[in-house]
Design a protein around this motif. Structure first.
Motif, PDB file in Angstrom:
ATOM      1  N   GLN A 157       3.977  36.879 -47.989  1.00 11.33           N
ATOM      2  CA  GLN A 157       3.878  37.932 -46.987  1.00 11.33           C
ATOM      3  C   GLN A 157       2.987  39.089 -47.429  1.00 11.33           C
ATOM      4  N   ASP A 158       3.037  39.418 -48.713  1.00 11.48           N
ATOM      5  CA  ASP A 158       2.365  40.630 -49.185  1.00 11.48           C
ATOM      6  C   ASP A 158       0.880  40.459 -49.476  1.00 11.48           C
ATOM      7  N   LEU A 159       0.447  39.241 -49.800  1.00  6.72           N
ATOM      8  CA  LEU A 159      -0.972  39.018 -50.071  1.00  6.72           C
ATOM      9  C   LEU A 159      -1.730  38.826 -48.762  1.00  6.72           C
ATOM     10  N   ALA A 160      -2.899  39.450 -48.664  1.00 10.05           N
ATOM     11  CA  ALA A 160      -3.728  39.266 -47.470  1.00 10.05           C
ATOM     12  C   ALA A 160      -4.261  37.838 -47.411  1.00 10.05           C
ATOM     13  N   GLU A 161      -4.673  37.318 -48.560  1.00  9.78           N
ATOM     14  CA  GLU A 161      -5.119  35.931 -48.671  1.00  9.78           C
ATOM     15  C   GLU A 161      -4.561  35.343 -49.959  1.00  9.78           C
ATOM     16  N   LEU A 162      -4.170  34.090 -49.903  1.00  6.14           N
ATOM     17  CA  LEU A 162      -3.636  33.396 -51.069  1.00  6.14           C
ATOM     18  C   LEU A 162      -4.430  32.104 -51.238  1.00  6.14           C
ATOM     19  N   HIS A 163      -5.224  32.056 -52.297  1.00 10.41           N
ATOM     20  CA  HIS A 163      -6.087  30.898 -52.562  1.00 10.41           C
ATOM     21  C   HIS A 163      -5.440  30.024 -53.636  1.00 10.41           C
ATOM     22  N   LEU A 164      -5.291  28.733 -53.380  1.00  9.70           N
ATOM     23  CA  LEU A 164      -4.862  27.771 -54.382  1.00  9.70           C
ATOM     24  C   LEU A 164      -6.077  26.930 -54.757  1.00  9.70           C
ATOM     25  N   THR A 165      -6.654  27.205 -55.914  1.00  8.19           N
ATOM     26  CA  THR A 165      -7.929  26.589 -56.283  1.00  8.19           C
ATOM     27  C   THR A 165      -7.775  25.283 -57.044  1.00  8.19           C
ATOM     28  N   GLY A 166      -6.596  25.043 -57.641  1.00 11.65           N
ATOM     29  CA  GLY A 166      -6.378  23.807 -58.387  1.00 11.65           C
ATOM     30  C   GLY A 166      -6.601  23.916 -59.876  1.00 11.65           C
ATOM     31  N   ASP A 213      11.981  25.480 -53.353  1.00 13.17           N
ATOM     32  CA  ASP A 213      11.172  24.718 -52.404  1.00 13.17           C
ATOM     33  C   ASP A 213      10.806  25.577 -51.196  1.00 13.17           C
ATOM     34  N   GLU A 214      11.722  26.448 -50.780  1.00 13.97           N
ATOM     35  CA  GLU A 214      11.446  27.329 -49.643  1.00 13.97           C
ATOM     36  C   GLU A 214      10.315  28.294 -49.961  1.00 13.97           C
ATOM     37  N   VAL A 215      10.382  28.902 -51.153  1.00 10.22           N
ATOM     38  CA  VAL A 215       9.341  29.845 -51.557  1.00 10.22           C
ATOM     39  C   VAL A 215       7.995  29.131 -51.672  1.00 10.22           C
ATOM     40  N   LYS A 216       7.979  27.956 -52.300  1.00  8.30           N
ATOM     41  CA  LYS A 216       6.729  27.206 -52.431  1.00  8.30           C
ATOM     42  C   LYS A 216       6.190  26.807 -51.064  1.00  8.30           C
ATOM     43  N   GLY A 217       7.088  26.444 -50.170  1.00  4.45           N
ATOM     44  CA  GLY A 217       6.652  26.080 -48.827  1.00  4.45           C
ATOM     45  C   GLY A 217       5.962  27.234 -48.123  1.00  4.45           C
ATOM     46  N   GLU A 218       6.502  28.441 -48.280  1.00  2.76           N
ATOM     47  CA  GLU A 218       5.893  29.626 -47.681  1.00  2.76           C
ATOM     48  C   GLU A 218       4.519  29.899 -48.302  1.00  2.76           C
ATOM     49  N   ILE A 219       4.428  29.708 -49.610  1.00  2.00           N
ATOM     50  CA  ILE A 219       3.159  29.936 -50.304  1.00  2.00           C
ATOM     51  C   ILE A 219       2.109  28.932 -49.838  1.00  2.00           C
ATOM     52  N   LEU A 220       2.489  27.671 -49.726  1.00  2.54           N
ATOM     53  CA  LEU A 220       1.549  26.647 -49.270  1.00  2.54           C
ATOM     54  C   LEU A 220       1.111  26.910 -47.832  1.00  2.54           C
ATOM     55  N   ALA A 221       2.045  27.352 -47.014  1.00  5.27           N
ATOM     56  CA  ALA A 221       1.699  27.665 -45.619  1.00  5.27           C
ATOM     57  C   ALA A 221       0.723  28.834 -45.562  1.00  5.27           C
ATOM     58  N   LYS A 222       0.939  29.825 -46.421  1.00  2.98           N
ATOM     59  CA  LYS A 222       0.029  30.966 -46.471  1.00  2.98           C
ATOM     60  C   LYS A 222      -1.368  30.520 -46.900  1.00  2.98           C
ATOM     61  N   ALA A 223      -1.435  29.678 -47.934  1.00  4.12           N
ATOM     62  CA  ALA A 223      -2.734  29.201 -48.408  1.00  4.12           C
ATOM     63  C   ALA A 223      -3.450  28.383 -47.334  1.00  4.12           C
ATOM     64  N   ALA A 224      -2.673  27.669 -46.529  1.00  5.07           N
ATOM     65  CA  ALA A 224      -3.264  26.810 -45.488  1.00  5.07           C
ATOM     66  C   ALA A 224      -3.825  27.600 -44.306  1.00  5.07           C
ATOM     67  N   GLN A 225      -3.501  28.874 -44.228  1.00  3.15           N
ATOM     68  CA  GLN A 225      -3.982  29.702 -43.121  1.00  3.15           C
ATOM     69  C   GLN A 225      -5.472  29.987 -43.202  1.00  3.15           C
TER      70      GLN A 225
END
Length: 312
Positions: A174-183, A299-311
């Motif tokens: 919620q707090d990050l404007a953009e969340l990049h998962l680069t690998g 798993d819930e927190v990771k799911g939210e993070i992945l959803a944010k990255a997918a935006q």
């Protein structure tokens, strides 16, 4: 650029097609020149032939020199792929991050082989870097900012930074404007250098390697977060290896720094760094720190993070 890379490599998938194929592959890998022991490496620094594989080739060459055992090194397409490779009998040895080691160990697939010792210590640190002139000075300052992280199973490019943000009362999704998962660590740093993000998560070891390679000017960035000590990324053995081979590997790694014909330049580890030696008596209990951080990333927190990255 979104890079999740959770899929297994084509080689891994090919061997996983049938239980018979996996069992047959396991039986054939005996360490001979014809059937070398298979080593899977997490893509800590990008997963290229000139990256992680080059970091670890010297130490395995040294073990070959001292024992006559042969190895075939392959870089996995993700941290998760390496865990799956171990658990599906596609590798006898693996280089894992502390978090991915805990995952494989908890599944009964891996046991410790050795951890590196550098300057008398078997630990390293996770960090967050920001541009030198940035107003960002702490994790809390990342609210409304763009941040890059590596693999979701990486201790030092994801888990420790995310867990610390949560401990600070933040909600990264919620707090990050953009969340990049680069690998990978290297890709996160590249995103920072190219101005695509305001902060990047990676280990100090990966940062030092990037400095040595000229990929970043150390004067152009600053550290806004440094973790507690993390157990050094371990080498692990498949639990199904014969006990005699396990003993041979442990003895070889514990004495390789003193073996005839082995030079100090060959005793290397994470990030290609020179090591004092390898410790084969490191205890499993010392991985409780990464395990506790993992517990915050449900798993819930990771799911939210992945959803944010997918935006993006």
């Amino acid at each position: 650029m979104k890079t999740h890379r959770f899929h297994l490599s084509a080689l891994a998938l090919a061997f996983m097609l049938t239980p018979f194929a996996a069992a047959q592959a396991q039986a054939l890998a005996d360490g001979s020149q014809q059937h070398p022991l298979r080593v899977l490496l997490i893509p800590a620094d990008g997963g290229t032939e000139s990256g992680t594989k080059a970091d670890y080739q010297p130490i395995f060459n040294a073990i070959t020199s001292s024992t006559g055992l042969h190895f075939d090194l392959t870089v996995g397409q993700s941290y998760g792929a390496v865990v799956e490779g171990m658990c599906n009998q596609l590798a006898e040895v693996a280089f894992l991050g502390p978090v991915s080691y805990v995952q494989a160990h908890d599944r009964g697939c891996a046991q410790l082989l050795a951890v590196g010792v550098q300057k008398g210590q078997s630990s390293y640190y996770a960090a967050m870097f920001a541009p030198k002139e940035s107003s960002v000075t702490s994790l809390k300052d990342l609210k409304g900012k763009r941040a890059a992280f590596g693999d979701v199973n990486s201790a030092s490019s994801f888990t420790f930074q995310m867990a610390s943000m949560i401990n600070d009362g933040m909600n990264p999704a919620q707090d990050l404007a953009e969340l990049h998962l680069t690998g990978s660590h290297a890709s996160s740093l590249a995103a920072l250098v190219q101005g695509q993000v305001d902060a990047a998560a990676l280990s100090f070891d990966s940062f030092d390697k990037a400095v040595r390679q000229g990929a970043v000017d150390p004067q152009s960035v600053k550290v806004i977060f440094k973790s507690e000590p993390i157990p050094y990324p371990p080498l692990a053995m498949n639990t199904k290896l014969p006990e005699g081979l396990k003993k041979t590997l442990k003895e070889a790694f514990s004495t390789v720094h003193q073996a005839p014909g082995v030079t100090p330049d060959m005793v290397r580890g994470y990030g290609g760094a020179k090591l004092d030696r390898y410790d084969t008596a490191f205890s499993e209990e010392q991985f409780s720190g990464p395990a506790s951080k993992m517990s915050l990333l449900t798993d819930e927190v990771k799911g939210e993070i992945l959803a944010k990255a997918a935006q993006r």
